[in-house]
Design an enzyme around this catalytic site. Structure first.
Site: not given
Length: 457
Positions: A90, A301-302, A345, A370-373
């Site tokens: 978010e 990893p997330r 980051g 998010n696949p837009l990254e």
């Protein structure tokens, strides 16, 4: 008998009854919260004592914390716009809107709150300039909510998506502070659950002044829950408006040196992976990693604290591997097969290095990421069957052949083998992905116009 007096009396009784039941509902809610907190207190103390993340967030979310920007009496006097983003996703999603608000703000200060430690770290890195103050969102108790609200002293609140809490909404209503939701996405599951408790959902959304949704379907679902149509508009997904990454060649060269990349090496970046997913990735790509042609797999990893766990998976397979933080440019001569990212980051520039990007949280049931990254860098995108949190974006990428769906390890291996062997196919997919991103921008402008903030604050 005077009819108007009778009507007035009936309305007064109805209003008093509604007020009574509202108070009763909140007392019940607070009582349940206190009871659960008391029962769970020993567990909570143990978690705080053993978890660094919880130690860093617990006091702040209770309100036992003094922020640098507070006035001497603990109240922030300058008019403030309070923006809340739950966690990392978010924080990144709201960034395009915040950048425009910061540029246009003349009289108000902006405070961004988060609920997680990783979200706090991401927010701090995103706003190092000091243009935005960073805080933690309160636990939803009446005392914590009021204490932190006093510290921030908002004139208006913008929430992202549907992070709605009863005591928080009640406190903003008491202060007569307008609450707005931006970038709302209402998943089928959330919609069905809210439909089971429609009166409660209608009451919660009734405290929201304006709601900006990602799609027309989201808007229809809100209206179905009883939200007035004139308070809802479709503005699109703010994620499309993320600024195009501008990463210099020096940064890429430095990363390549740090990763010990051979000039002819190809790179697969698996971003935001979850437990159980890394094993599937390694099973699928191990044969490719052990081929003669050099291939580098980068796993992010997330949760960076899981990096050691992932490293152990790699070592069990006897793969050459290391943590990103452990690699120093120029040291060592052998190329590494797997690098595991243990810092936050750095995923975006790593996507910029990739020949193929895999979006995690999708081969396991986590809703995807998010696949837009990677699309912003013009990279071909792969993801698993669960992209429920990015359903509309994933569907669009698949429809225009800018991404590929891989249902399991064998399909992932086949897709990587095909793409790594065909540079023209990779570049065509990546370009289509980037074009989709550019074509769907404009959500920031539509959101600001609907909220009446297009001319600044």
């Amino acid at each position: 008998m005077n009819p108007s007096r009778h009507i007035f009396s009936s309305r007064s009784i109805g209003k008093a009854a509604k007020c009574f039941f509202n108070q009763l509902a909140f007392l019940t809610y607070d009582g349940i919260m206190m009871l659960c907190g008391s029962v769970a207190l020993p567990i909570l103390i143990a978690l705080v004592a053993t978890s660094e993340k919880r130690r860093r967030t617990f006091r702040q979310r209770l309100g036992w914390w003094r922020y640098p920007w507070e006035a001497s009496d603990g109240i922030f006097r300058r008019p403030t716009l309070w923006i809340h983003a739950l966690s990392v996703g978010e924080v990144i999603a709201i960034q395009p809107l915040m950048m425009r608000l910061v540029e246009n703000t003349r009289r108000m200060r902006i405070v961004l709150s988060v609920s997680t430690y990783s979200g706090f770290q991401t927010a701090q890195k995103s706003w190092r300039s000091g243009a935005v103050d960073i805080a933690y969102f309160p636990y939803d108790t009446a005392w914590s909510t009021r204490t932190i609200a006093n510290k921030i002293n908002p004139m208006a609140v913008i929430l992202t998506e549907t992070d709605l809490w009863p005591n928080f909404l009640r406190e903003m209503e008491r202060r007569r502070v307008p609450v707005i939701i931006a970038n709302l996405r209402l998943s089928p599951r959330s919609w069905r659950w809210m439909g089971l408790f429609k009166p409660l959902a209608e009451r919660a959304f009734g405290k929201i002044e304006k709601i900006c949704t990602q799609t027309q379907q989201d808007a229809h679902r809100l209206i179905d829950l009883g939200v007035a149509e004139n308070r809802v508009t479709v503005t699109g997904n703010l994620k499309y408006d993320s600024p195009t990454p501008r990463i210099g060649q020096d940064t890429f060269d430095s990363l390549k040196a740090r990763l010990r990349m051979l000039p002819e090496a190809r790179v697969v970046v698996a971003g935001s992976t979850h437990r159980g997913e890394e094993a599937l990735l390694l099973d699928a790509l191990e044969p490719l990693l052990k081929e003669e042609s050099p291939l580098l797999l980068i796993i992010a990893p997330r949760r960076p604290e899981r990096a050691r766990e992932v490293i152990n998976l790699c070592r069990h397979r006897k793969l050459s591997c290391d943590l990103l933080s452990g690699l120093d440019a120029g040291k060592g001569s052998s190329a590494i097969q797997v690098v595991v990212v243990d810092t936050i980051g750095v995923l975006k520039p790593l996507y910029g290095l990739a020949d193929i990007a895999f979006v995690g949280g999708s081969l396991v049931s986590r809703g995807g990421h998010n696949p837009l990254e990677p699309a912003a860098f013009g990279k071909p995108v792969l993801f698993g069957p669960d992209m429920s949190d990015f359903r509309h974006i994933a569907k669009l990428l698949l429809k225009e052949e800018a991404a590929q769906l891989v249902n399991d390890g064998p399909q992932l291996r086949f897709a990587c083998t095909t793409l790594l062997g065909d540079r023209q196919l990779r570049e065509a997919m990546g370009q289509r992905a980037r074009n989709i991103l550019l074509r769907h921008r404009g959500a920031v402008d539509r959101t600001l116009n609907f909220l009446g903030l297009s001319d600044g604050l």
